[in-house]
Design an enzyme around this catalytic site. Structure first.
Site, short mmCIF file in Angstrom:
data_model
loop_
_atom_site.label_atom_id
_atom_site.label_comp_id
_atom_site.label_asym_id
_atom_site.label_seq_id
_atom_site.Cartn_x
_atom_site.Cartn_y
_atom_site.Cartn_z
N LYS A 173 56.76 40.43 58.34
CA LYS A 173 57.45 41.44 57.54
C LYS A 173 56.43 42.49 57.13
O LYS A 173 55.53 42.22 56.35
CB LYS A 173 58.09 40.87 56.28
CG LYS A 173 59.05 41.92 55.69
CD LYS A 173 59.38 41.74 54.23
CE LYS A 173 58.44 42.41 53.29
NZ LYS A 173 58.34 43.87 53.40
N GLU A 233 46.42 36.09 49.88
CA GLU A 233 45.23 36.96 49.90
C GLU A 233 45.59 38.17 49.07
O GLU A 233 46.34 39.05 49.51
CB GLU A 233 44.89 37.34 51.34
CG GLU A 233 44.37 36.11 52.09
CD GLU A 233 44.64 36.17 53.57
OE1 GLU A 233 45.27 35.23 54.09
OE2 GLU A 233 44.26 37.17 54.18
N CYS A 291 41.43 46.00 48.66
CA CYS A 291 41.34 44.82 47.80
C CYS A 291 39.89 44.53 47.41
O CYS A 291 39.63 44.01 46.35
CB CYS A 291 41.97 43.62 48.48
SG CYS A 291 41.24 43.23 50.07
N GLU A 293 43.73 46.42 38.83
CA GLU A 293 43.63 47.08 40.13
C GLU A 293 44.47 48.36 40.07
O GLU A 293 45.70 48.30 40.07
CB GLU A 293 44.20 46.12 41.18
CG GLU A 293 43.86 46.47 42.57
CD GLU A 293 44.42 45.45 43.56
OE1 GLU A 293 45.49 44.89 43.32
OE2 GLU A 293 43.75 45.25 44.59
P1 NAD Z 1 52.78 44.03 47.50
O1 NAD Z 1 52.39 42.82 46.76
O2 NAD Z 1 53.68 45.00 46.83
O3 NAD Z 1 53.50 43.64 48.88
C1 NAD Z 1 52.88 42.88 49.88
C2 NAD Z 1 53.97 42.36 50.82
O4 NAD Z 1 54.75 41.38 50.16
C3 NAD Z 1 54.96 43.45 51.26
O5 NAD Z 1 55.37 43.20 52.58
C4 NAD Z 1 56.11 43.27 50.28
O6 NAD Z 1 57.34 43.75 50.76
C5 NAD Z 1 56.13 41.77 50.11
N1 NAD Z 1 56.68 41.35 48.83
C6 NAD Z 1 56.66 42.02 47.64
N2 NAD Z 1 57.28 41.30 46.69
C7 NAD Z 1 57.69 40.15 47.28
C8 NAD Z 1 58.37 38.99 46.81
N3 NAD Z 1 58.77 38.87 45.53
N4 NAD Z 1 58.62 37.99 47.68
C9 NAD Z 1 58.23 38.09 48.97
N5 NAD Z 1 57.58 39.17 49.48
C10 NAD Z 1 57.32 40.18 48.64
O7 NAD Z 1 51.40 44.68 47.96
P2 NAD Z 1 51.17 46.13 48.56
O8 NAD Z 1 51.37 47.09 47.44
O9 NAD Z 1 51.92 46.30 49.82
O10 NAD Z 1 49.60 46.06 48.96
C11 NAD Z 1 48.59 46.27 48.05
C12 NAD Z 1 48.09 44.96 47.47
O11 NAD Z 1 47.63 44.11 48.52
C13 NAD Z 1 46.91 45.14 46.55
O12 NAD Z 1 47.01 44.27 45.45
C14 NAD Z 1 45.73 44.75 47.44
O13 NAD Z 1 44.58 44.38 46.74
C15 NAD Z 1 46.32 43.64 48.23
N6 NAD Z 1 45.56 43.39 49.46
C16 NAD Z 1 44.81 42.25 49.56
C17 NAD Z 1 44.06 42.01 50.70
C18 NAD Z 1 43.24 40.75 50.85
O14 NAD Z 1 42.78 40.46 51.94
N7 NAD Z 1 43.06 39.98 49.80
C19 NAD Z 1 44.08 42.93 51.75
C20 NAD Z 1 44.86 44.08 51.62
C21 NAD Z 1 45.60 44.29 50.46
#
Ligand code: NAD
Length: 498
Positions: A191, A267, A301, A400
């Protein structure tokens, strides 16, 4: 499209891109009978396309295909070498289409086209090749258990893996998660983020064209509470990797607990610190920190958005970092010379403004930036911002913000600096700058972090694992650490007739 560098006319090439956000299912793009949401480009606020808001029905369909592939399909039964060769062909196909893919990334996320080509695309191609090459080099174990018994320890695919992607590096986890999951023989249901589905869909379409079995890889675009939750709760999914915010990670863990207890690999976010000691190479630290705080518009991140600087060199370091900040060019993501593009969502732009205002109200000094910049009408641009003397409790220091903001505080006492460095509960990385080996190890040993860098930031290679601890989750990407996410260890014990 063949041009990929500074000579290309990216703006006119962007006009030739035709976004297609339909799900990838059973090897084809299929129309989904669902509502849609608008995908708007952060570059200029223009509508890129309507995205199908897939939900439970489409996830059920993708999982049914994925399970059938595991039961009777060829993907898990191919020789590993063959899967590796197919992954290599996929990497070649991505490389051949890197201009189009980079444009899609830049249009949907607002990141500079140069970074999309040179970092995102190069990274995903390398990772897929790396995992493809690993396919026929993995082997089990045959410990000598004595007597008349034979024991075999083998690695088997977990079955069906769900992979929830973020938007900041849409294709990175295609390389770090999807490729190893496929290499090991799993079926995968992806997804993409609602903000960045286009590049992921096209990239995975190329996988099927390169020979990945059509039911081994599906991509279901949709919202987090729709398709995301449907994956997290699906009892036909054996493992879910979620890369996103800390709140999302907790929601997915909860959904797993309330469904089939599938393993979850979170992650999550970060709030990494750079700790600069008086004996550090100040110029080197300033250059690295500028990259760590402002690269990818601060939407990273591992980004080092909090700076702790020993008081003796605080002013000198901030002058050096200000000079580095002045070298950055905020601009249209489709200009090759741009180093800081648009923030991906309007919500982040507002958050960046509010968090800056809160810090200033608490006594912080704005050394650079601090406000939105007009670049392309309708876009979300925020100036690379350097704040000094930020209150320890301010959002720019604890949360963040995901914007190009570096927040600095001086320190006198090393133990206090270490306490502050991890006070946010995030544990992604720490970057320590010193010429003393003793100080370096004192800090890295105390670090509650998945990655500790000494005299560098973002030292990184496919051979070493990456990930965090604490609020940053515990999933790992890269290297062979990822194998545990997508394979189970099986022991087979045979008793021979005596
Ligand atoms: P997000 O948490 O909003 O979404 C991530 C994914 O999860 C998306 O596909 C989203 O649709 C899905 N999602 C959101 N809520 C959900 C739920 N309740 N149930 C199931 N799926 C759900 O994150 P984002 O805004 O897309 O990305 C930014 C975040 O990702 C930042 O916090 C960043 O630090 C983190 N990130 C972490 C890493 C790592 O390797 N640790 C790498 C890249 C980004």
């Amino acid at each position: 499209m063949t041009e990929t560098g500074s000579a290309a006319d990216w703006k006119s090439m962007a006009g030739q891109v035709s976004p297609d956000a339909r799900p990838l299912m059973h090897g084809k793009r299929a129309d989904a009978d669902v509502g849609t949401f608008d995908l708007v480009s952060p570059r200029d606020g223009s509508l890129l396309c309507a995205v199908p808001a897939c939900g439970e029905a489409e996830v059920n369909q993708a999982v049914a295909h994925a399970r059938a592939e595991q039961r009777i399909g060829c993907w898990p039964r191919f020789a590993p070498r063959r899967r590796g060769e197919i992954l290599a062909g996929w990497a070649d196909a991505i490389e051949a289409e890197r201009s189009e893919l980079a444009l899609l990334i830049s249009l949907e996320t607002g990141k500079p086209i140069k970074d999309a080509v040179e970092i995102d695309l190069r990274g995903v191609v390398r990772a897929i090749r790396w995992y493809g090459a690993l396919a026929d080099k993995l082997h089990g174990d045959h410990p000598d258990v004595g007597g008349n018994d034979v024991a075999l320890v083998s690695r088997e695919p977990v079955g069906v893996a769900g992979i929830l992607l973020p938007w900041n590096f849409p294709l990175a986890l295609i390389g770090y998660d999807v490729a190893p999951a496929l290499m090991l023989g799993n079926s995968v249901v992806v997804k993409p983020s609602e903000q960045a589905p286009l590049s992921v869909l096209r990239c995975c379409e190329l996988a099927v064209a390169a020979g990945v079995s059509r039911d081994a890889l599906s991509v279901v675009p949709g919202l987090g509470h729709g398709a995301g939750q449907a994956i997290a709760r699906h009892t036909g999914i054996d493992s879910v990797a979620v890369t996103g915010s800390a709140a999302t990670g907790r929601a997915v863990i909860r959904a797993s607990g309330e469904s089939n207890g599938k393993r979850v690999w979170p992650e999550l976010g970060g709030k990494s610190a750079a700790v600069v000691f008086e004996d550090a190479d100040i110029a080197g630290a300033a250059a690295a920190v500028a990259w760590g705080a402002y690269f990818n518009q601060g939407e990273m991140c591992t980004g080092c958005s909090r700076l702790l600087v020993q008081r003796e060199v605080y002013a000198e370091f901030l002058d050096a970092l200000s000079a580095e900040t002045d070298k950055l060019r905020v601009g249209d993501p489709l200009d090759w010379a741009t180093s800081v593009g648009a923030l991906t969502t309007g919500q982040q732009l507002r958050h960046a403004q509010l968090a800056t205002e809160e810090a200033v109200a608490g006594g912080a000094r704005v050394l650079r930036g601090g406000e939105p910049v007009a670049v392309v009408a309708g876009g979300h641009y925020f100036a690379p911002t350097l704040l000094a003397d930020v209150p320890e409790s301010s959002q720019v220091f604890t949360e963040e913000v995901f914007a190009p903001i570096a927040a600095a505080r001086p320190f006198d006492d090393v133990d206090d600096a270490l306490r502050v460095a991890f006070s946010s509960g995030y544990g992604m990385g720490i970057s320590v700058w010193t010429s003393s080996m003793d100080t370096a190890f004192r800090v890295t040993r105390a670090a509650k972090a998945g990655i500790a860098w000494v005299n560098c930031f973002e030292g990184d290679d496919l051979t070493v694992p990456a990930g965090g601890v604490g609020r940053s989750g515990f999933g790992r990407t890269k290297g062979t650490a990822v194998l545990d996410k997508y394979s189970d260890v099986k022991t087979t014990w045979v008793r021979l007739a005596s």
